[in-house]
Design an enzyme around this catalytic site. Structure first.
Site, mmCIF file in Angstrom:
data_model
loop_
_atom_site.group_PDB
_atom_site.id
_atom_site.type_symbol
_atom_site.label_atom_id
_atom_site.label_comp_id
_atom_site.label_asym_id
_atom_site.label_seq_id
_atom_site.Cartn_x
_atom_site.Cartn_y
_atom_site.Cartn_z
ATOM 1 N N SER A 238 0.855 -1.184 0.000
ATOM 2 C CA SER A 238 0.000 0.000 0.000
ATOM 3 C C SER A 238 0.889 1.231 0.000
ATOM 4 C CB SER A 238 -0.906 0.005 1.231
ATOM 5 O OG SER A 238 -0.135 0.103 2.414
ATOM 6 N N LYS A 239 0.261 2.413 -0.011
ATOM 7 C CA LYS A 239 1.029 3.655 -0.086
ATOM 8 C C LYS A 239 1.994 3.802 1.089
ATOM 9 C CE LYS A 239 -2.101 6.397 -2.915
ATOM 10 N NZ LYS A 239 -2.929 7.610 -3.017
ATOM 11 N N ARG A 240 1.609 3.282 2.258
ATOM 12 C CA ARG A 240 2.507 3.438 3.397
ATOM 13 C C ARG A 240 3.753 2.572 3.264
ATOM 14 N NH1 ARG A 240 1.932 -0.500 7.457
ATOM 15 N NH2 ARG A 240 0.276 -2.017 7.097
ATOM 16 N N HIS A 241 3.715 1.578 2.384
ATOM 17 C CA HIS A 241 4.901 0.770 2.137
ATOM 18 C C HIS A 241 5.750 1.344 0.995
ATOM 19 C CE1 HIS A 241 1.984 -2.345 3.710
ATOM 20 N NE2 HIS A 241 2.996 -2.506 4.529
ATOM 21 N N GLY A 242 5.191 2.263 0.247
ATOM 22 C CA GLY A 242 5.909 2.789 -0.910
ATOM 23 C C GLY A 242 5.212 2.517 -2.215
#
Length: 469
Positions: A238-242
């Site tokens: 997801s976005k929090r992982h990149g």
């Protein structure tokens, strides 16, 4: 037959990492086998597809250097062809009109779920030979009721699905527009795609698509379904992982070569090798060696890999990408300062990203009026102006503005003033750079040039005197 692969993204957002890896593996597979790589834009989702997303995909492919031999093709330009195939399937008895209402289908689904059955169309209109004009209708593919689909996946191995597990999927909506499973089959057939490489979220679609291809008398392509990419915590990326668009990695200072080298290792490996030249990837890549299990994305590992490329790639290559970052900072490197190749050579050991390198190099190109407060407080002390004046006088007489000569002169001034080298070099660094860190002082001065050095030394002397009084 020439091998032919394709990358077929939907333009409903940016080119994300999963899509970029699919494009890379398809590109490598084609290049490895002297095949053809096709770019196809699957833009039939008209409500969600945007020109901005198309541009983002094209820009991402160009930045990554994944050149395509054919395309981009756009599905919205092929509606007549899809309609032709839908009518062909109807005429030969492999498709039929379905008049079931949405409410009717919703009720059926709810009842099946209540009975703990797999939700599926019950075939009510399958044998209806009477066309009902004026009613909303879809077109369904008449899936075989007997037998099974055997898929020899290049990554997952043999997959067997009984036809009775597959219902009659919709291939044309009530407005006549084709659905994904129809368009992708027609495109792959018409474009002669021999190898379909895509994410394993498409595995459930593949048996249905194979049955449509068989109904059209087509030769089946080979399929390879790539495992999912996870975050380093094991959750879906997801976005929090990149999980951002690939162009964000450009903006964040990554080299495309580093990102490609990292992506190719998400599911495939060649021993313990971490860094690959593009030509090496093509030579060594083997789609059958792709792992079945999911891969974890690790930003820290990517940063490490990017640093390796910055340090070891040809300086000219790094400089070409660094120029974009300097332009974003309003710097015209052609007229304002030293050659970027020289900046790369001076800064690459200490720069993990091109953003770090650009930010740490601005003083070579732009004058400044303020000093880093901490650096100035530590190095601009009582008597520092006299040290800088001695340097200014010596540099003013110097005609050979080369690193070795500059280094020797700084050493000479330190000896004359009976100071340690750091007590001379560090104030000098702050005076000419405005900050407390730079490449070695001789390299820094050589890159700045004589005029900038003299001007900034005088500026620092004035600053110290003004703040002393």
């Amino acid at each position: 037959m020439t091998m032919k692969t394709r990358f077929a993204p939907s333009p409903t957002g940016y080119l994300h990492l999963g899509g970029a890896r699919t494009a890379l593996f398809s590109w490598l597979h084609a290049r490895k086998n002297n095949g053809t790589f096709v770019l196809r834009i699957e833009d039939t989702d008209i409500e969600r597809s945007t020109p901005e997303s198309v541009n983002a995909i094209l820009e991402g492919m160009q930045w990554l250097g994944l050149d395509y031999d054919e395309g981009p093709y756009y599905q919205t330009q092929r509606f007549d062809r899809y309609a032709e195939v839908i009518q062909q399937l109807i005429d030969q008895g492999d498709a039929y009109y379905c008049y079931c209402s949405k409410e009717e289908l919703d009720t059926l689904r709810e009842q099946q779920m209540a009975d703990k059955q797999k939700p599926r169309y019950n075939g009510k209109c399958r044998d209806n030979t009477e066309q009902q004009e004026g009613m909303n209708r879809v077109v369904r593919f008449r899936n075989p009721e007997e037998g099974e689909v055997v898929l020899n996946d290049l990554v997952k191995g043999e997959i067997v699905v009984a036809n009775k597990e597959l219902d009659d999927l919709i291939i044309a909506r009530t407005d006549g527009t084709p659905t994904y499973n129809l368009t992708v089959v027609v495109d792959d057939l018409d474009m002669g795609i021999t190898d379909v490489i895509r994410g394993d979220d498409h595995v459930n679609n593949t048996p249905r698509q194979i049955n449509i291809l068989k109904a059209l008398g087509a030769e089946l392509p080979r399929y390879a379904h790539l495992p999912m990419i996870l975050g380093d915590d094991g959750a879906r990326l997801s976005k929090r992982h990149g999980a951002v668009g690939v162009m964000q990695y450009r903006d964040d200072g990554f080299l495309p070569e580093a990102l490609l080298s990292y992506l190719v290792r998400l599911g495939w490996s060649y021993g313990d090798q971490e860094v690959f030249a593009r030509e090496e990837m093509i030579e060594l890549f083997d789609i059958s060696k792709v792992n079945v299990s999911a891969s974890a994305f690790n930003t820290e590992k990517l940063i490490w890999l990017n640093h390796q490329y910055i340090m070891n790639a040809e300086p000219e290559l790094v400089a070409g990408h660094l120029e974009w970052h300097m332009q974003q900072r309003g710097i015209d490197v052609a007229t304002q300062g030293p050659a970027l190749v020289d900046i790369v050579k001076a800064q690459r050991e200490r720069s993990k990203t091109l953003v770090e390198m650009a930010d740490a190099s601005i003083y070579f190109y732009q004058d400044f009026t303020e000093y880093d407060a901490k650096a100035a407080k530590k190095n601009f002390k009582q008597g520092t102006d006299e040290v800088l004046q001695a340097l200014l006088d010596a540099f003013s007489e110097l005609s050979d503005w080369q690193g070795d000569t500059l280094h020797a002169l700084v050493l000479q001034i330190a000896e004359q003033l009976e100071l340690k080298l750091g007590k001379v070099a560090q104030p000098l660094r702050v005076a000419v750079c405005g900050i407390g860190m730079s490449p070695s002082i001789d390299v820094t001065l050589a890159l700045l040039g004589r005029d900038k050095t003299l001007l900034r030394l005088q500026q620092a002397i004035n600053y110290i005197k003004e703040n002393r009084s």
